[in-house]
Design an enzyme around this catalytic site. Structure first.
Site, mmCIF file in Angstrom:
data_model
loop_
_atom_site.group_PDB
_atom_site.id
_atom_site.type_symbol
_atom_site.label_atom_id
_atom_site.label_comp_id
_atom_site.label_asym_id
_atom_site.label_seq_id
_atom_site.Cartn_x
_atom_site.Cartn_y
_atom_site.Cartn_z
ATOM 1 N N HIS A 32 -52.213 -45.105 52.765
ATOM 2 C CA HIS A 32 -51.482 -46.292 53.198
ATOM 3 C C HIS A 32 -50.295 -46.641 52.306
ATOM 4 O O HIS A 32 -49.772 -47.740 52.426
ATOM 5 C CB HIS A 32 -52.419 -47.507 53.227
ATOM 6 C CG HIS A 32 -53.323 -47.560 54.420
ATOM 7 N ND1 HIS A 32 -52.919 -48.034 55.648
ATOM 8 C CD2 HIS A 32 -54.609 -47.182 54.579
ATOM 9 C CE1 HIS A 32 -53.925 -47.964 56.509
ATOM 10 N NE2 HIS A 32 -54.950 -47.444 55.891
ATOM 11 N N LYS A 58 -45.904 -61.890 54.372
ATOM 12 C CA LYS A 58 -46.566 -60.679 53.888
ATOM 13 C C LYS A 58 -46.788 -60.816 52.389
ATOM 14 O O LYS A 58 -46.271 -61.732 51.754
ATOM 15 C CB LYS A 58 -45.739 -59.426 54.191
ATOM 16 C CG LYS A 58 -44.292 -59.492 53.738
ATOM 17 C CD LYS A 58 -43.524 -58.273 54.237
ATOM 18 C CE LYS A 58 -43.324 -58.337 55.733
ATOM 19 N NZ LYS A 58 -43.286 -57.039 56.395
ATOM 20 N N ARG A 59 -47.573 -59.908 51.854
ATOM 21 C CA ARG A 59 -47.836 -59.887 50.416
ATOM 22 C C ARG A 59 -46.525 -59.920 49.646
ATOM 23 O O ARG A 59 -45.559 -59.260 50.027
ATOM 24 C CB ARG A 59 -48.642 -58.624 50.089
ATOM 25 C CG ARG A 59 -48.973 -58.389 48.657
ATOM 26 C CD ARG A 59 -49.997 -57.266 48.541
ATOM 27 N NE ARG A 59 -49.569 -56.051 49.217
ATOM 28 C CZ ARG A 59 -48.941 -55.035 48.617
ATOM 29 N NH1 ARG A 59 -48.659 -55.106 47.325
ATOM 30 N NH2 ARG A 59 -48.611 -53.955 49.295
ATOM 31 N N LYS A 90 -41.090 -55.272 49.229
ATOM 32 C CA LYS A 90 -41.032 -55.993 50.503
ATOM 33 C C LYS A 90 -39.825 -56.921 50.568
ATOM 34 O O LYS A 90 -39.460 -57.415 51.613
ATOM 35 C CB LYS A 90 -42.334 -56.757 50.735
ATOM 36 C CG LYS A 90 -43.523 -55.806 50.940
ATOM 37 C CD LYS A 90 -44.805 -56.551 51.204
ATOM 38 C CE LYS A 90 -45.988 -55.608 51.364
ATOM 39 N NZ LYS A 90 -45.972 -54.843 52.634
ATOM 40 N N THR A 114 -47.939 -53.955 59.997
ATOM 41 C CA THR A 114 -48.571 -54.338 61.270
ATOM 42 C C THR A 114 -48.115 -55.733 61.693
ATOM 43 O O THR A 114 -48.133 -56.054 62.880
ATOM 44 C CB THR A 114 -50.107 -54.304 61.170
ATOM 45 O OG1 THR A 114 -50.537 -55.076 60.038
ATOM 46 C CG2 THR A 114 -50.616 -52.879 61.044
ATOM 47 N N LYS A 152 -47.073 -57.494 65.516
ATOM 48 C CA LYS A 152 -47.554 -58.780 66.049
ATOM 49 C C LYS A 152 -46.378 -59.665 66.458
ATOM 50 O O LYS A 152 -46.415 -60.310 67.512
ATOM 51 C CB LYS A 152 -48.428 -59.473 65.005
ATOM 52 C CG LYS A 152 -49.681 -58.695 64.628
ATOM 53 C CD LYS A 152 -50.269 -59.172 63.314
ATOM 54 C CE LYS A 152 -51.258 -58.163 62.769
ATOM 55 N NZ LYS A 152 -51.646 -58.434 61.369
#
Length: 839
Positions: free
Chosen positions: A376, A567-568, A573, A680, A684
């Site tokens: 991952h 998100k984290r 990111k 993911t 969504k």
């Protein structure tokens, strides 16, 4: 007979009655008998538990029937090992998948003290995960049950989750997540199925800390807690088994009698510590050891349970109770969700060698054919390595097996590539550094028959860059399985109004076949449908704004663009890139940049951020502080008030996502290209009609292919360009600072303490990362391109009809990204598992 006696007699009459739908009498019975309270005196929590237990009564019959069918048919079973299962709330998911929502609503109407929404809100999110890895696992077990594939999930029962995030003076503060403070009505304790976990050492309390005593073996107990996993339609109900840690000798009477009252319970303290929290801080040696023990504990418990199930169902010689071990890969498929459970390779070998008494070659063949591994991450630090010393102390037998696996594997590599010493060093399972370490990703690749990435670009980069040596040796072992999410949770349950609109247009087959959404493409040209779609999105924004105001007092305007990055918190990111753009817009409003477009050219916008930073990740926590400070300054500046707003939503979880995602109009997927495995959340958002602004990274590339890149806002360096900036030319972030006026103006505001008047210099570490240490994740390289893409967002949003058309086309293009499709691919191409319908 008294009134109370009459009530109790009435409830007792229905106590053993089985039905095919929830019943109000079941609810009353649980309310009275489980809590010893009269209905009119029950608390909201007691009412929730009564509803949940009534529903569990209903599904228990099907749960037992599923187990009975699987035991009778003895199909191949899938076992999914994951450190996280971010399942959120269970009640609404089970109600929808069982198809009994209207029954439950009708029954609740008979109790004037009961409110449907309050019942759902009373249940806490299960503290069993943190981010995309855990939510993916939750979607996968939902799809496994919906597709009627015999399966079990295995994880740990974390008493306090990862942590409950609060924001104080702009900073993240971690507090215990007491999600198990009250009994969980869904879990079933199975103490009769306890698993023993051997440890190579014992522990003592020294200076207030647990320290290992090498050479004094001890044992942990794994206590299983089962939760039902209801497939859509309620035909199959699989099981999620979570392990809690306990000590067989939780009280040492001898220690207590000598006055060592704390020492008397030290073994119990150590055992319970193993499943206290998810991802303990591993910046210390003690934290590292605890995390190592957690992974070992998960693997030992799960493999012990899996093998026990296989033994009982696959006896070759009943007279001698001999097990047909050759059938193991034909009856068992074990999927390792990321590198955390990689010790399963050595543990399964230990069982086959030491318990089944098989020879090495036979045991190795069975192990490889039984196990499969999902990677991952492309971040080197996330490819776990554990000190050899920890193996020596905790599980010395596994270390012996790892050494032998490595010896045999390197012999094979040596024969294939004679004299290539560098290759041998890269591929060795043991890293010969100052502190020798076991490379867990290498172990997982060598010891499994399948290694898959989770988006096409991720799988390609994994094979061609991250573990290229292994792909050369095992070319047929590597494959791609692009992630997906369950549409039951993320569209049907989370966005009722949009789900109803879709069903009205194309029917309801999309709930179990998301490719049906393609049929919405023609509706993008239907003006009446676009109008209804637009109103549905605006209603979702209003609901979120009302909820936010009622729960936090924060006021947001639903007439602004709802722009979300949830998100984290991590540098790759790039929440920092997002907030830099916010500052660029703020500067435009302030007139600080003469080269910027006029302030009136962008519509008002609300930026939502949410996510947790690892407790020891100081820069990520500082980014949260910056986001909050920028939001506070913008709120207080009249020039920006009503035009820009920044909101950091604390304690991000599944329930918050289920509220925000349907309301969001712009989805921020802005990771440094080549670093996001899949994502993911992006799926969504797309499924719920948000447009995406993003880099060509992870599954966002495939999403743009499905919906058409003209319906996305793509920007920034590609993965190849990022790689080239590290190898073929010198990247200088200072050039962007000196030559791009808006970049310089934004950074000068931060470093000039505009957002930290009372805390001067607090954001200097961000300057060091961006300007002094090379801007590793290329924020400044992409900022101008990002701002240009955001300008296109603003221009399109001014034409609501054009925006809505693209929004519909995004929903229509999201059909590929169902976890049902992903699981069907795993089942066919990796597990060779087929559905086993329950009678």
């Amino acid at each position: 007979m008294t009134t109370i006696s009459k009530q109790l007699a009435h409830y007792e009459c229905g106590a053993l009655r089985f039905t095919n739908r929830p019943d109000n009498e079941d609810y009353d019975r649980h309310l009275v008998f489980d809590h010893v309270v009269l209905p009119e005196e029950a608390s909201q929590r007691e009412r929730f538990e009564a509803v949940a237990r009534s529903l569990r009564d209903l599904l228990t019959q099907r749960w037992l029937k599923t187990q009975e069918t699987h035991d009778r048919e003895n199909p191949k079973r899938v076992y999914y090992l994951s450190m996280e299962f971010l399942i959120g709330r269970t009640l609404i998911n089970n109600i929808i998948n069982l198809g009994v929502e209207q029954y439950v609503r009708d029954d609740l109407r008979s109790d004037p003290r009961q409110d449907w929404k309050e019942v759902l809100e009373t249940e806490p999110d299960a503290g069993l995960g943190n981010g995309g890895l855990g939510r993916l696992a939750a979607c996968f077990i939902d799809s496994l049950a919906t597709l009627q594939i015999p399966a079990m999930g295995y994880g740990l029962r974390y008493e306090y989750g990862i942590f409950r995030q609060t924001i104080e003076n702009g900073f993240q503060v971690e507090r215990p997540d007491r999600w198990l403070a009250q009994p969980d009505p869904w879990e079933v304790n199975r103490p009769q199925e306890v698993v023993q976990v051997p440890l190579g050492c014992s522990f003592q309390l020294k200076n207030g800390m647990l320290t290992a005593i090498p050479g004094h073996p001890t044992t942990l107990l794994g206590i299983p807690y089962d939760r039902p996993v209801v497939g859509y339609g309620g035909q199959t109900i699989n099981t999620l088994r979570l392990w809690g840690a306990a000590s067989p000798d939780f009280f040492d009477f001898g220690e207590f009698s000598t006055g060592d009252f704390v020492g008397a319970i030290v073994e119990r303290v150590m055992a319970e510590t193993v499943t206290r929290v998810l991802y303990p801080d591993d910046s210390t040696r003690a934290g590292q050891a605890l995390r190592f023990v957690q992974e070992y504990f998960l693997v030992c418990c799960s493999l012990g349970d899996i093998v026990a199930r296989f033994r009982s169902a696959n006896v070759a010689d009943t007279a001698n109770n001999a097990v047909n071990w050759q059938a193991l890969p034909e009856k068992v498929a074990i999927q390792l969700n990321d590198t955390h459970p990689a010790m399963a390779v050595a543990e399964l070998m230990r069982i086959l060698l030491d318990q089944a008494n098989l020879g090495w070659n036979e045991a190795w063949d069975l192990t490889v054919r039984t196990l499969a591994y999902t990677n991952h991450t492309l971040l080197p630090e996330a490819l776990e390595k554990w000190p050899v010393q920890l193996f020596e102390q905790i599980c010395p037998r596994l270390l012996e097996i790892v050494y032998e696996i490595n010896r045999r594997f390197l012999d094979d590599v040596q024969q294939r590539y004679p004299g290539d010493v560098d290759r041998l060093q890269r591929m060795s399972l043991i890293e010969e550094s100052a502190e020798r370490q076991v490379r867990m990703a290498n172990l997982a690749i060598v010891g499994t028959h399948s290694v898959n990435g989770v988006a096409q670009i991720h799988s390609d980069l994994l094979r061609t860059r991250v573990v290229k040596d292994f792909a050369d040796v095992f070319p047929n072992r590597f494959n791609n399985k692009t992630n997906g999410v369950t549409p039951r949770r993320w569209l049907l349950a989370a966005n009722r109004e949009l789900s109803s609109l879709i069903t009205e247009a194309i029917g309801d087959r999309w709930v179990t076949d998301l490719s049906e959404l393609k049929r919405l493409q023609s509706f993008a040209e239907d003006s009446a449908f676009r109008d209804h779609f637009y109103k549905t999105k605006h209603a979702a924004k209003e609901r979120f704004a009302n909820w936010l105001k009622s729960t936090s007092g924060e006021i947001v305007d639903p007439n602004t663009i709802f722009d979300s990055q949830i998100k984290r918190i991590h540098e790759y990111k790039r929440q920092l890139l997002n907030v830099l753009h916010v500052i660029v817009l703020y500067n435009r409003l302030r007139g600080a940049s003469n080269s910027a477009p006029a302030a009136g050219q962008f519509p008002p916008r609300t930026f939502f951020f949410a996510g947790k930073a690892a407790p020891a990740y100081r820069l990520a926590k500082l980014i949260i502080k910056l986001i909050n400070n920028v939001g506070r300054v913008i709120d207080s500046d009249p020039v920006a008030r009503g035009r820009l707003k920044v909101v950091f939503l604390p304690n991000y979880n599944v329930s918050l996502a289920e509220r925000l995602i349907p309301a969001s109009e712009l989805s921020e997927q802005i990771s440094t290209a080549g670093y996001e495995a899949s994502g993911t959340g992006n799926m969504k958002f797309m499924m719920n009609g948000a447009l995406t602004i993003g880099t060509r990274d992870g599954a966002t590339i495939e999403m743009a292919e499905e919906a058409g890149e003209e319906n996305f806002f793509m920007f920034g360096l590609t993965a190849q360009q990022v790689a080239d900036s590290r190898s073929t030319y010198f990247y200088n972030p200072g050039w962007h600072y000196e030559n791009e006026p808006e970049t310089k103006a934004a950074l000068d505001l931060i470093f000039g303490n505009h957002f930290s008047h009372d805390e001067p210099g607090i954001f200097l570490p961000i300057r060091e990362v961006l300007l002094d240490r090379g801007d590793y994740f290329r924020h400044l390289a992409d900022l101008t391109s990002y701002a240009q893409a955001q300008q296109k967002v603003s221009e399109l949003y001014a034409d609501s009809d054009a925006w809505t058309r693209k929004s519909i086309l995004n929903v229509a293009g999201s059909g590929k990204f169902s976890s049902d499709r992903t699981i069907a691919e795993y089942a066919t191409e990796i597990w060779n598992a087929v559905p086993c319908p329950v009678d």
